[in-house]
Design a protein around this motif. Sequence first.
Motif, PDB file in Angstrom:
ATOM      1  N   SER A  11     -18.190  63.964  61.340  1.00  0.00           N
ATOM      2  CA  SER A  11     -16.860  63.596  60.867  1.00  0.00           C
ATOM      3  C   SER A  11     -16.437  64.489  59.682  1.00  0.00           C
ATOM      4  CB  SER A  11     -16.885  62.125  60.463  1.00  0.00           C
ATOM      5  OG  SER A  11     -15.718  61.782  59.811  1.00  0.00           O
ATOM      6  N   ILE A  47      -5.887  61.619  68.156  1.00  0.00           N
ATOM      7  CA  ILE A  47      -6.652  61.445  66.909  1.00  0.00           C
ATOM      8  C   ILE A  47      -6.551  62.736  66.090  1.00  0.00           C
ATOM      9  CG2 ILE A  47      -8.908  60.861  65.932  1.00  0.00           C
ATOM     10  CD1 ILE A  47      -8.095  58.621  67.758  1.00  0.00           C
ATOM     11  N   ALA A  50      -3.015  63.222  64.708  1.00  0.00           N
ATOM     12  CA  ALA A  50      -2.715  62.330  63.580  1.00  0.00           C
ATOM     13  C   ALA A  50      -3.253  62.920  62.278  1.00  0.00           C
ATOM     14  CB  ALA A  50      -3.320  60.956  63.827  1.00  0.00           C
ATOM     15  N   ASP A  51      -4.431  63.508  62.324  1.00  0.00           N
ATOM     16  CA  ASP A  51      -4.996  64.127  61.123  1.00  0.00           C
ATOM     17  C   ASP A  51      -4.343  65.480  60.847  1.00  0.00           C
ATOM     18  OD1 ASP A  51      -6.700  62.045  60.547  1.00  0.00           O
ATOM     19  OD2 ASP A  51      -8.422  62.925  61.572  1.00  0.00           O
ATOM     20  N   ASP A 100      -6.980  68.607  72.513  1.00  0.00           N
ATOM     21  CA  ASP A 100      -8.332  68.262  72.062  1.00  0.00           C
ATOM     22  C   ASP A 100      -9.322  69.382  72.377  1.00  0.00           C
ATOM     23  OD1 ASP A 100      -8.139  67.795  74.803  1.00  0.00           O
ATOM     24  OD2 ASP A 100      -8.911  65.758  74.742  1.00  0.00           O
ATOM     25  N   TYR A 156     -13.614  61.572  68.704  1.00  0.00           N
ATOM     26  CA  TYR A 156     -12.464  62.148  68.014  1.00  0.00           C
ATOM     27  C   TYR A 156     -11.348  62.480  69.037  1.00  0.00           C
ATOM     28  CZ  TYR A 156     -10.026  64.475  64.194  1.00  0.00           C
ATOM     29  OH  TYR A 156      -9.093  64.818  63.240  1.00  0.00           O
ATOM     30  N   GLY A 157     -11.114  61.531  69.931  1.00  0.00           N
ATOM     31  CA  GLY A 157     -10.063  61.691  70.938  1.00  0.00           C
ATOM     32  C   GLY A 157     -10.580  62.013  72.321  1.00  0.00           C
ATOM     33  N   ARG A 165     -13.248  57.554  72.648  1.00  0.00           N
ATOM     34  CA  ARG A 165     -12.223  58.303  71.907  1.00  0.00           C
ATOM     35  C   ARG A 165     -12.220  57.940  70.426  1.00  0.00           C
ATOM     36  NH1 ARG A 165      -8.792  60.765  75.694  1.00  0.00           N
ATOM     37  NH2 ARG A 165      -8.353  59.593  77.594  1.00  0.00           N
ATOM     38  N   HIS A 166     -12.646  56.737  70.113  1.00  0.00           N
ATOM     39  CA  HIS A 166     -12.542  56.221  68.737  1.00  0.00           C
ATOM     40  C   HIS A 166     -13.610  56.765  67.801  1.00  0.00           C
ATOM     41  CE1 HIS A 166     -15.714  53.923  70.578  1.00  0.00           C
ATOM     42  NE2 HIS A 166     -16.084  53.515  69.377  1.00  0.00           N
ATOM     43  N   PRO A 168     -15.599  58.765  65.154  1.00  0.00           N
ATOM     44  CA  PRO A 168     -15.099  59.695  64.133  1.00  0.00           C
ATOM     45  C   PRO A 168     -15.763  61.071  64.190  1.00  0.00           C
ATOM     46  CG  PRO A 168     -16.556  58.076  63.136  1.00  0.00           C
ATOM     47  CD  PRO A 168     -16.395  57.662  64.576  1.00  0.00           C
TER      48      PRO A 168
END
Length: 175
Positions: A11, A47, A50-51, A100, A156-157, A165-166, A168
């Motif tokens: 992460s 994801i 968004a970052d 991604d 991370y997606g 996907r969740h 980190p």
Amino acid sequence: MTVAMRVMISSEEIQAKVKGLGEKINAHYAQSDKELVLIGLLRGSVIFMADLCRAIEKPHELDFMTVSSYGGGTTSSRDVKILKDLDGEIHGKDVLVVEDIIDSGNTLNKVIQMLQTRKPNSIELCTLVSKPSRREIDLEVKFLGFEVEDRFIVGYGLDYDQKYRHLPFIGEIGL
Ligand code: IMP
Ligand code: MG
């Protein structure tokens, strides 16, 4: 069910890379007076997008499209269709396509061809991960996060059968 998971990119490494990509994107578009729009390919890019968007200082729009590519498994299908189109116009704008992962390159190649017909001012690609050994189509990825070996990765997606996907981090699952 317990699944073996090996962390490939932590992460912390991802967050540092996203910040660096944001700085490169800021520098690249600083001189352009055109509107900037980030286009994310659903669902894998959300994801990362968004970052990434929060690391970009220049004001910009976010838009999304869904194209068909992979099914539930790990094999590629060549035919790419628009399942959900963009909500906004891209004519005359600077378009940054956010993805991604780039594997064979077929998905992004078709997406770029489709977007070119709408006459944006420019189109560039930003992908978090690339698997260069799998490339079938040569595409210029202006903003690239990580290059990885030919392994199926999740997190991370990135999904396997819509799951993981969740996470980190980016990991490799023992399939
Ligand atoms: P391409 O058209 O072969 O470049 O495939 C790109 C798409 O395949 C990506 O947007 C992902 O949805 C999916 N994909 C490719 N490799 C992986 C992987 O290792 N994990 C999860 N999805 C992948
Ligand atoms: Mg995808």
